[in-house]
Design a protein around this motif. Sequence first.
Motif, PDB file in Angstrom:
ATOM      1  N   UNK A   1      16.262   0.852  16.667  1.00 28.45           N
ATOM      2  CA  UNK A   1      16.710   2.129  16.112  1.00 28.45           C
ATOM      3  C   UNK A   1      15.886   2.584  14.915  1.00 28.45           C
ATOM      4  N   UNK A   2      15.060   1.710  14.380  1.00 30.92           N
ATOM      5  CA  UNK A   2      14.266   2.044  13.195  1.00 30.92           C
ATOM      6  C   UNK A   2      13.181   3.053  13.556  1.00 30.92           C
ATOM      7  N   UNK A   3      12.847   3.922  12.607  1.00 33.25           N
ATOM      8  CA  UNK A   3      11.866   4.985  12.857  1.00 33.25           C
ATOM      9  C   UNK A   3      10.503   4.422  13.261  1.00 33.25           C
ATOM     10  N   UNK A   4      10.089   3.315  12.650  1.00 32.42           N
ATOM     11  CA  UNK A   4       8.776   2.746  12.982  1.00 32.42           C
ATOM     12  C   UNK A   4       8.735   2.221  14.409  1.00 32.42           C
ATOM     13  N   UNK A   5       9.893   1.769  14.923  1.00 34.17           N
ATOM     14  CA  UNK A   5       9.940   1.244  16.290  1.00 34.17           C
ATOM     15  C   UNK A   5       9.817   2.359  17.326  1.00 34.17           C
ATOM     16  N   UNK A   6       9.966   3.620  16.893  1.00 37.73           N
ATOM     17  CA  UNK A   6       9.866   4.751  17.810  1.00 37.73           C
ATOM     18  C   UNK A   6       8.425   5.209  18.005  1.00 37.73           C
ATOM     19  N   UNK A   7       7.519   4.685  17.188  1.00 44.03           N
ATOM     20  CA  UNK A   7       6.125   5.140  17.244  1.00 44.03           C
ATOM     21  C   UNK A   7       5.318   4.358  18.269  1.00 44.03           C
ATOM     22  N   UNK A   8       4.393   5.041  18.913  1.00 39.62           N
ATOM     23  CA  UNK A   8       3.506   4.410  19.884  1.00 39.62           C
ATOM     24  C   UNK A   8       2.170   4.061  19.227  1.00 39.62           C
ATOM     25  N   UNK A   9       1.528   3.048  19.787  1.00 38.14           N
ATOM     26  CA  UNK A   9       0.197   2.691  19.330  1.00 38.14           C
ATOM     27  C   UNK A   9       0.195   2.064  17.951  1.00 38.14           C
ATOM     28  N   UNK A  10      -0.992   1.755  17.413  1.00 40.51           N
ATOM     29  CA  UNK A  10      -1.095   1.138  16.085  1.00 40.51           C
ATOM     30  C   UNK A  10      -0.477   2.029  15.014  1.00 40.51           C
ATOM     31  N   UNK A  11       0.315   1.416  14.150  1.00 43.85           N
ATOM     32  CA  UNK A  11       0.976   2.149  13.074  1.00 43.85           C
ATOM     33  C   UNK A  11       0.124   2.008  11.818  1.00 43.85           C
ATOM     34  N   UNK A  12      -0.346   3.126  11.298  1.00 44.67           N
ATOM     35  CA  UNK A  12      -1.215   3.107  10.124  1.00 44.67           C
ATOM     36  C   UNK A  12      -0.460   2.601   8.904  1.00 44.67           C
ATOM     37  N   UNK A  13      -1.207   2.018   7.985  1.00 44.69           N
ATOM     38  CA  UNK A  13      -0.596   1.454   6.790  1.00 44.69           C
ATOM     39  C   UNK A  13       0.126   2.507   5.964  1.00 44.69           C
ATOM     40  N   UNK A  14      -0.449   3.702   5.879  1.00 45.41           N
ATOM     41  CA  UNK A  14       0.176   4.734   5.065  1.00 45.41           C
ATOM     42  C   UNK A  14       1.506   5.204   5.656  1.00 45.41           C
TER      43      UNK A  14
ATOM     44  N   UNK B   1       5.732   4.222   3.876  1.00 38.61           N
ATOM     45  CA  UNK B   1       6.780   5.185   3.536  1.00 38.61           C
ATOM     46  C   UNK B   1       8.186   4.695   3.857  1.00 38.61           C
ATOM     47  N   UNK B   2       8.305   3.571   4.529  1.00 37.32           N
ATOM     48  CA  UNK B   2       9.608   3.065   4.939  1.00 37.32           C
ATOM     49  C   UNK B   2       9.974   1.817   4.140  1.00 37.32           C
ATOM     50  N   UNK B   3      11.264   1.619   3.946  1.00 40.06           N
ATOM     51  CA  UNK B   3      11.755   0.466   3.184  1.00 40.06           C
ATOM     52  C   UNK B   3      11.316  -0.831   3.848  1.00 40.06           C
ATOM     53  N   UNK B   4      10.665  -1.668   3.089  1.00 37.52           N
ATOM     54  CA  UNK B   4      10.244  -2.976   3.590  1.00 37.52           C
ATOM     55  C   UNK B   4      11.146  -4.050   2.983  1.00 37.52           C
TER      56      UNK B   4
ATOM     57  N   UNK C   1       5.857 -14.625 -10.239  1.00 38.24           N
ATOM     58  CA  UNK C   1       6.387 -13.440 -10.903  1.00 38.24           C
ATOM     59  C   UNK C   1       5.331 -12.349 -10.964  1.00 38.24           C
ATOM     60  N   UNK C   2       5.691 -11.137 -10.513  1.00 38.02           N
ATOM     61  CA  UNK C   2       4.766 -10.008 -10.529  1.00 38.02           C
ATOM     62  C   UNK C   2       3.766 -10.003  -9.396  1.00 38.02           C
ATOM     63  N   UNK C   3       3.845 -10.979  -8.494  1.00 40.50           N
ATOM     64  CA  UNK C   3       2.911 -11.043  -7.369  1.00 40.50           C
ATOM     65  C   UNK C   3       3.614 -10.648  -6.077  1.00 40.50           C
ATOM     66  N   UNK C   4       2.879  -9.948  -5.218  1.00 41.72           N
ATOM     67  CA  UNK C   4       3.400  -9.554  -3.916  1.00 41.72           C
ATOM     68  C   UNK C   4       2.549 -10.177  -2.825  1.00 41.72           C
ATOM     69  N   UNK C   5       3.204 -10.561  -1.735  1.00 47.18           N
ATOM     70  CA  UNK C   5       2.505 -11.177  -0.608  1.00 47.18           C
ATOM     71  C   UNK C   5       2.884 -10.420   0.655  1.00 47.18           C
ATOM     72  N   UNK C   6       1.912  -9.733   1.255  1.00 49.37           N
ATOM     73  CA  UNK C   6       2.166  -8.999   2.489  1.00 49.37           C
ATOM     74  C   UNK C   6       3.074  -7.798   2.299  1.00 49.37           C
ATOM     75  N   UNK C   7       3.085  -7.191   1.098  1.00 49.30           N
ATOM     76  CA  UNK C   7       3.951  -6.059   0.833  1.00 49.30           C
ATOM     77  C   UNK C   7       3.157  -4.763   0.962  1.00 49.30           C
ATOM     78  N   UNK C   8       3.603  -3.886   1.866  1.00 49.49           N
ATOM     79  CA  UNK C   8       2.996  -2.569   2.047  1.00 49.49           C
ATOM     80  C   UNK C   8       3.908  -1.460   1.531  1.00 49.49           C
ATOM     81  N   UNK C   9       5.202  -1.613   1.731  1.00 45.62           N
ATOM     82  CA  UNK C   9       6.154  -0.548   1.431  1.00 45.62           C
ATOM     83  C   UNK C   9       6.207  -0.174  -0.040  1.00 45.62           C
TER      84      UNK C   9
ATOM     85  N   UNK D   1      15.601  -1.686   7.494  1.00 39.51           N
ATOM     86  CA  UNK D   1      14.243  -1.801   6.988  1.00 39.51           C
ATOM     87  C   UNK D   1      13.380  -2.539   7.991  1.00 39.51           C
ATOM     88  N   UNK D   2      12.126  -2.732   7.635  1.00 40.74           N
ATOM     89  CA  UNK D   2      11.221  -3.520   8.466  1.00 40.74           C
ATOM     90  C   UNK D   2      10.637  -4.640   7.598  1.00 40.74           C
ATOM     91  N   UNK D   3      10.106  -5.664   8.233  1.00 43.40           N
ATOM     92  CA  UNK D   3       9.528  -6.751   7.465  1.00 43.40           C
ATOM     93  C   UNK D   3       8.945  -7.828   8.349  1.00 43.40           C
TER      94      UNK D   3
END
Length: 304
Positions: free
Chosen positions: A179-192, A196-199, A210-218, A239-241
């Motif tokens: 049901x998530x919006x990203x799951x409705x898209x076809x083909x490769x999903x661009x990073x930008x 825009x969606x909650x990760x 502390x203060x470090x992110x690993x694999x975080x795009x959102x 969300x997605x993750x």
Amino acid sequence: MREPGQPSLDQLRVFVAVIDAGGFAHAARQLHRTQSVISYTIANLEEQLNVVLLDRGKRKPTLTDAGKALLADARAVALKVDGMRARAKALAGGLEAEVSVVVDVMFPTCVLVRILEAFQAQFPTVALRLRIEAMGAVAQLVMDGSCHIGLGGWMTATASVFERLAVGHVRLIPVAAPSHALAQLDGPIASNVAREHVQLVLSDRSDLTQGQDFGVLGLRNWRLGDLGSKHALLRAGLGWGNMPEAMVREDLTQGRLMHLPLAVDKGENYPIYLIQRADTPPGQAGKWLTERFAEQLPLLEQVF
């Protein structure tokens, strides 16, 4: 009525033996004593406790109500003493009293259960403490001495503190509910677009990351302390993750989650290292445990 006296351990053992063996004669043979000695011991125990433990009016002595109530206590005392003696023997032989382990939340539970079950069978007198943490918290607990052995992702900032052994990896994949919006898209999903969606992001309580992110795009993200909550929120479509592929394999098969074809997704591997402080080598039980982990972890991709 006078206060009960102090029964001896031998009296309690004889009491248990009479019940387990099925009578005075059988207990005498089992304990290599005469029947009269067994009878005398039980009589003295009853005198000490001010209660009648056995009904001797039948061919086979049976427990009275008081005997039934106190038999459990007698067993518990005997078992506690036996456990104490076994632990003392192990300590005298160089076996440590306790081993503490901290395991990354990403680590497959089925492998952990298998190894810990084998450990408890091999070292029944060694107390085992287990903690499940995320990311830098694993290294933190080993670094400050709270845990002897750690299994988790390696933090390069603390490389000089530990001895480490690369023992496997867990494959992570980006997923979302159908049901998530990203799951409705076809083909490769661009990073930008994904940004825009909650990760949903796994976080930890240590200072090492502390203060470090690993694999975080959102740009918007929810920080979660455990993988179970993240899994539930993903399935709810909130969300997605990234999740361990093996952990969500059934969800993917059943259609509860979908693998998101992110343009940047090349199949991320989360490394698993066996870590311990160089200045505090493990004892006999801890060494056995690290050896079992080293044997099992290269098979991580095949588990679940």
